[in-house]
Write an enzyme that holds these catalytic residues in place. Sequence first.
Site, mmCIF file in Angstrom:
data_model
loop_
_atom_site.group_PDB
_atom_site.id
_atom_site.type_symbol
_atom_site.label_atom_id
_atom_site.label_comp_id
_atom_site.label_asym_id
_atom_site.label_seq_id
_atom_site.Cartn_x
_atom_site.Cartn_y
_atom_site.Cartn_z
ATOM 1 N N CYS A 2 6.410 -6.284 -3.941
ATOM 2 C CA CYS A 2 7.638 -6.810 -4.514
ATOM 3 C C CYS A 2 7.616 -8.329 -4.497
ATOM 4 C CB CYS A 2 8.899 -6.331 -3.800
ATOM 5 S SG CYS A 2 9.109 -4.576 -3.826
ATOM 6 N N ARG A 27 2.401 -8.873 -7.300
ATOM 7 C CA ARG A 27 2.891 -8.271 -6.055
ATOM 8 C C ARG A 27 3.509 -6.888 -6.287
ATOM 9 N NH1 ARG A 27 3.428 -12.254 -1.968
ATOM 10 N NH2 ARG A 27 4.587 -10.741 -0.777
ATOM 11 N N TRP A 74 7.667 -2.957 -6.468
ATOM 12 C CA TRP A 74 6.677 -1.922 -6.166
ATOM 13 C C TRP A 74 7.467 -0.855 -5.424
ATOM 14 C CZ3 TRP A 74 4.631 0.571 -1.884
ATOM 15 C CH2 TRP A 74 3.422 1.259 -2.096
ATOM 16 N N ASN A 100 12.575 -7.297 -0.515
ATOM 17 C CA ASN A 100 11.185 -6.872 -0.354
ATOM 18 C C ASN A 100 11.066 -6.311 1.054
ATOM 19 O OD1 ASN A 100 8.422 -6.604 -0.240
ATOM 20 N ND2 ASN A 100 8.007 -8.798 -0.072
ATOM 21 N N GLY A 101 10.568 -5.085 1.193
ATOM 22 C CA GLY A 101 10.446 -4.494 2.533
ATOM 23 C C GLY A 101 11.079 -3.113 2.543
ATOM 24 N N GLU A 485 -17.576 -1.253 -0.716
ATOM 25 C CA GLU A 485 -16.765 -2.203 -1.484
ATOM 26 C C GLU A 485 -16.960 -1.981 -2.989
ATOM 27 O OE1 GLU A 485 -14.358 -3.977 -0.936
ATOM 28 O OE2 GLU A 485 -14.310 -5.538 -2.451
ATOM 29 N N LYS A 489 -13.965 -1.027 -5.500
ATOM 30 C CA LYS A 489 -13.658 -1.830 -6.698
ATOM 31 C C LYS A 489 -13.568 -0.940 -7.918
ATOM 32 C CE LYS A 489 -12.521 -4.506 -5.256
ATOM 33 N NZ LYS A 489 -12.315 -5.151 -4.020
ATOM 34 N N GLU A 492 -10.425 1.555 -7.794
ATOM 35 C CA GLU A 492 -9.068 1.005 -7.873
ATOM 36 C C GLU A 492 -8.741 0.426 -9.240
ATOM 37 O OE1 GLU A 492 -7.929 -2.298 -5.305
ATOM 38 O OE2 GLU A 492 -9.963 -3.027 -5.311
ATOM 39 N N HIS A 508 -27.460 14.338 3.817
ATOM 40 C CA HIS A 508 -26.625 15.182 4.688
ATOM 41 C C HIS A 508 -25.396 15.734 3.964
ATOM 42 C CE1 HIS A 508 -29.084 14.217 8.146
ATOM 43 N NE2 HIS A 508 -29.036 12.943 7.782
ATOM 44 N N LYS A 607 -0.604 -6.296 -4.741
ATOM 45 C CA LYS A 607 -1.547 -7.206 -4.102
ATOM 46 C C LYS A 607 -1.418 -7.241 -2.587
ATOM 47 C CE LYS A 607 -4.807 -10.235 -4.084
ATOM 48 N NZ LYS A 607 -6.154 -9.681 -4.290
HETATM 49 O O1 M6R Z 1 -4.314 -8.912 2.028
HETATM 50 P P1 M6R Z 1 -5.260 -8.023 2.786
HETATM 51 O O2 M6R Z 1 -6.656 -8.506 2.753
HETATM 52 O O3 M6R Z 1 -4.788 -7.713 4.174
HETATM 53 O O4 M6R Z 1 -5.217 -6.648 1.978
HETATM 54 C C1 M6R Z 1 -5.914 -5.525 2.434
HETATM 55 C C2 M6R Z 1 -6.058 -4.496 1.339
HETATM 56 O O5 M6R Z 1 -4.812 -4.056 0.910
HETATM 57 C C3 M6R Z 1 -6.831 -5.055 0.129
HETATM 58 O O6 M6R Z 1 -8.076 -5.547 0.508
HETATM 59 C C4 M6R Z 1 -7.024 -3.961 -0.939
HETATM 60 O O7 M6R Z 1 -7.859 -2.960 -0.460
HETATM 61 C C5 M6R Z 1 -7.563 -4.580 -2.230
HETATM 62 N N1 M6R Z 1 -6.775 -4.135 -3.346
HETATM 63 C C6 M6R Z 1 -8.957 -4.216 -2.518
HETATM 64 O O8 M6R Z 1 -9.422 -4.760 -3.703
#
Ligand code: M6R
Length: 612
Positions: A2, A27, A74, A100-101, A485, A489, A492, A508, A607
């Site tokens: 948010c 956000r 969000w 927000n929260g 990673e 990527k 997501e 395995h 984000k």
């Molecule tokens: O702001 P942060 O690094 O604490 O966020 C952690 C995860 O939410 C963040 O890395 C998320 O997995 C990303 N969208 C990955 O690309």
Amino acid sequence: MCGIVGYIGDKQAYPILINGLKRLEYRGYDSAGISILNKTTLKVFKKKGKVSDLDDYASKQDTKGTIGIGHTRWATHGEPNDINAHPHISMNGHFILIHNGIIENYSRLKEKLTDRGYKFVSETDTEVLANLIEYIYLKGKVTAEIAVRLALSKVVGAYGLAIICKGEPDKLIAARKGSPLVIGVGEGEYYIASDATPIVEHTKSVIYLNDDDVAILSRDGLNLKTIKNDSLTPKIQKVDLDIGEIEKNGFDHFMMKEIFEQPRSIFDTFRGRVSLEKMEIHLGGLYSVLPKLVEAKRIIIIGCGTSWHAGLVGEYLIEELARIPVEVEYASEFRYRNPIIYPDDIIIAISQSGETADTLAAIKLAKQAGATVLGICNVVGSSIPRETHAGVYTHAGPEIGVASTKAFTAQVTVLAMMAIALGHERKVLDKKDYEELIQELYAIPDKIEKILKSNNSFLKVSKKYKDATNFLYLGRGSLFPVALEGALKLKEISYIHAEGYPAAEMKHGPIALIDEKMPVVVIATKDKSYEKIVSNIQEVKARKGIVIAIVSEGDTIIKKLADHVLEIPETRDELAALLAVIPLQILSYHIAVLRNCNVDQPRNLAKSVTVE
Ligand code: M6R
């Protein structure tokens, strides 16, 4: 999660609020709303969807007024629709607020308010808060500020709030607990935002609110106090953020801009910290804890998502170069599983945003247990650097794309600097290795520049596999977290199912998935596991799988085996993660764009994850 923006001053609020929301859209982006108070007329515009949908709707109407609040959502409580979108107005129209929260005790509060005759139109926890404030305001015949403070003392949960009271039309009230809020200080005007990005084009003077702070803003000045009514002296700071850093600068998406920024962001991360002339690494932020770090018996790294992956690379680096045992945990698991923490443990919390709720909670737990807690964060002034005993900023610059790219390489750069420095201090590294590692770290930005020049070959491969439904990523050693990673990527931003595995684990179980439709991305650079990974590639090929191999420049062996090879320059094994991740980021980007996905704002994500 948010985005919040607010304005009070002499300018028209609407353009400031709508532009602010566009900057904050990363956000949260399922619905948006703005409210403007013009003398005693309150206007509210809310729309499901993007900020541009809200703008299309609101800009055709009368948006006049010099005080207002805006929100991009969000969803937590209630589906994304016009009604659940913020701002939320109290039943009798006295208060309007954005939040927000999460208000955790909202259902109990809602029951009590319902008993007292309150009716609710939305499914949100925020509307409950709006009504609670109004109830106290009317029942207690108190000022808006007192009503807000009393209501907040009854709330369990997290909030960043911006509130307007119709009866006090020259005030804007902001409050924070657990969700970030920044106040921008102008000439006879104030801005409120969840982070500094919408503020910097108006003023560079900001005040970061702390938990339990309440700010009462008017055109004549600012009054800062705690929820309990203790006066506070505002600390105005200069924010070092350039407007160019938060624009796309000719790229189609922030994600690609951020991928291409990595030579610079990595350089900025070690600039002033690594000296080639003196052959030394100096991490000023860790100076006060250096003796403890050098003597550490155990380091625990915590983080979420990409930051957790960086932590896994850090485990490899610190154990290899400094011989200190390291454990890496998801912050969300660590905080709930009653972990054993010793007072001489060092906890390193990694976070791009510095606001991730699970990481913050894990830090608090570790502090209570008496451990020394360090932070590796990107956003200056965010909550994690303020909660930790010491730490290192990554200096990657603002990361707007929801998929983390340059933050990851900056985090790994910091961990590499720490590992090399500790290895030197602990006399694990001899002079030759120490100096070679420093030189090699310095060479990384140019090597990434070279990889970025192969963008077109990455695009060609992406075109071939954009319609695949599954991907497997394999790597060994410090390149296993890079495989994780790469898979994260891809899933997501393109919504293709992808899994990362240590290459040797394939046999395995995951090997059962391999057939002629399964692309397998294998990170197969020339390191000490090279022979083994060549065998893994053969195992995939024997089952007709498609191999996309990330190889060291000039590799001829894998070229004969794999369907595609993507070359990266050679480096020391310890730093290979910094190079190997780049082709994986670019592959995911192209595949997502080719599938018409919104790469900067993938579905269901946001984000910074400021809720549990
Ligand atoms: O702001 P942060 O690094 O604490 O966020 C952690 C995860 O939410 C963040 O890395 C998320 O997995 C990303 N969208 C990955 O690309």
